[in-house]
Write a protein that holds these residues in place. Structure first.
Motif, mmCIF file in Angstrom:
data_model
loop_
_atom_site.group_PDB
_atom_site.id
_atom_site.type_symbol
_atom_site.label_atom_id
_atom_site.label_comp_id
_atom_site.label_asym_id
_atom_site.label_seq_id
_atom_site.Cartn_x
_atom_site.Cartn_y
_atom_site.Cartn_z
ATOM 1 N N ARG A 1 16.744 14.381 -16.184
ATOM 2 C CA ARG A 1 17.149 14.711 -14.811
ATOM 3 C C ARG A 1 15.957 14.705 -13.861
ATOM 4 N N ARG B 1 14.979 11.110 -13.194
ATOM 5 C CA ARG B 1 15.941 10.440 -12.318
ATOM 6 C C ARG B 1 15.757 10.845 -10.862
ATOM 7 N N ARG B 2 15.388 12.098 -10.623
ATOM 8 C CA ARG B 2 15.172 12.534 -9.242
ATOM 9 C C ARG B 2 14.037 11.751 -8.580
ATOM 10 N N CYS B 3 13.140 11.237 -9.414
ATOM 11 C CA CYS B 3 12.001 10.475 -8.879
ATOM 12 C C CYS B 3 12.286 8.985 -8.777
ATOM 13 N N PRO C 1 20.354 9.842 -7.841
ATOM 14 C CA PRO C 1 20.243 10.369 -9.214
ATOM 15 C C PRO C 1 21.587 10.687 -9.861
#
Length: 236
Positions: free
Chosen positions: A203, A206-208, A213
Motif C-alpha cells: 500500500r 502504491r501511494r508513491c 492507488p
C-alpha cells in the motif's frame, strides 16, 4: 579499506549467519540488504568470473565508465568493481560496498552482450539500480517517484530484478515476505510476518508509484498468489 587474496575459487561474498560464513563477509548488515550468499567469484580457463546468486538486492558491475546490473555469469578483469547495496539513507540515497578486482594479468575486455529491445506498452516502472531511483513510465514519459521508503525500494528491487525488461513480474506472498524480512529462521523470537505486513508495504509503495492507488496498474494484485509488477525500459 581491506584486501582479500583470491585463491583458486570459488570465493563467496555475502552476509554471515549462524549457519554460514562467506569467504568475504560484508557487515555489519542489520537490515539484511546483503544476501547470505550474495555472489560468487570463480576461476576457470585462466580467468575470473562473477555470478549473482539470485540475491534480493542484486549486484552491480562497474567496468570502466559503465555500471550495469549483473545478470548471469560475467567475466571480470583488472579494475572492475562490484557494487553491493549495504544500506540506504532515510532520503533513499544508496550506500554501496565496493569490491574492486585487481588482476594485472587480465587484459582482454569483458564480453558484454548487446542490449535487448523489449518494451512494456502499458504503464510500468523502471528501476535505476545504480542510483536507487524508481520512475513511472507511461506513453514514453518518465516521472521520478518520490517518497519511497527503504522497504519500498527493497520490494521494487526484488520484483524488478526477477524479470526481463518490459515484462510483468509476478511474485508469490512467501517469496516477497522472505525478500523483505529474511528467512523465517532469522526472525526475532516471537515475531512473525504475514500477508498483512506485506500488504502494508505494498500500500505504501502504491501511494508513491500509482496515479490512482485504489486502482493500481503498475503494482497489481494477483488474487490468491501475490503481486505483479509491470516493468518498463527507459524511452529511447
Amino acid at each position: 579499506m581491506s584486501a582479500v587474496e583470491l585463491g583458486g575459487g570459488p570465493i563467496t561474498v555475502g552476509r554471515a549467519s549462524p549457519e554460514h560464513a562467506p569467504d568475504v563477509e560484508l557487515g555489519p548488515d542489520p537490515q539484511r540488504w546483503v544476501g547470505r550468499l550474495h555472489c560468487t567469484l570463480d576461476f576457470a580457463d585462466g580467468m575470473w568470473s562473477v555470478t549473482d546468486n539470485a540475491s534480493v538486492n542484486g549486484t552491480l558491475l562497474r567496468h570502466g565508465d559503465v555500471t550495469e546490473r549483473l545478470q548471469g555469469r560475467k567475466r571480470i578483469q583488472h579494475g572492475d568493481t562490484l557494487l553491493i547495496l549495504g544500506d540506504m539513507t532515510p532520503k533513499g540515497e544508496p550506500l554501496y560496498w565496493e569490491l574492486t578486482f585487481l588482476d594485472p594479468h587480465t587484459t582482454r575486455p569483458a564480453p558484454f552482450g548487446p542490449p535487448t529491445d523489449v518494451r512494456h506498452t502499458g504503464p510500468g516502472l523502471r528501476y535505476d539500480w545504480v542510483a536507487a531511483r524508481a520512475y513511472r513510465v507511461e506513453n514514453g514519459v518518465e516521472t521520478l517517484i518520490d517518497g519511497l521508503r527503504p522497504q519500498g525500494h527493497q520490494l521494487l528491487r526484488y520484483m524488478a530484478g526477477r524479470g526481463n525488461d518490459g515484462a510483468a513480474v509476478a511474485c508469490d506472498h512467501a517469496s516477497l515476505i522472505t525478500a523483505l524480512w529474511g528467512p523465517r529462521e532469522e526472525w526475532a523470537p516471537h515475531r512473525s510476518y504475514t500477508r498483512a505486513d506485506l500488504a502494508g508495504v505494498v500500500r505504501a509503495v502504491r501511494r508513491c508509484i500509482e496515479v490512482d492507488p485504489s486502482h493500481p496498474r503498475i503494482l497489481e494484485t494477483v488474487t490468491g498468489i501475490g503481486y505483479r509488477l509491470n516493468v518498463s525500459r527507459p524511452p529511447t
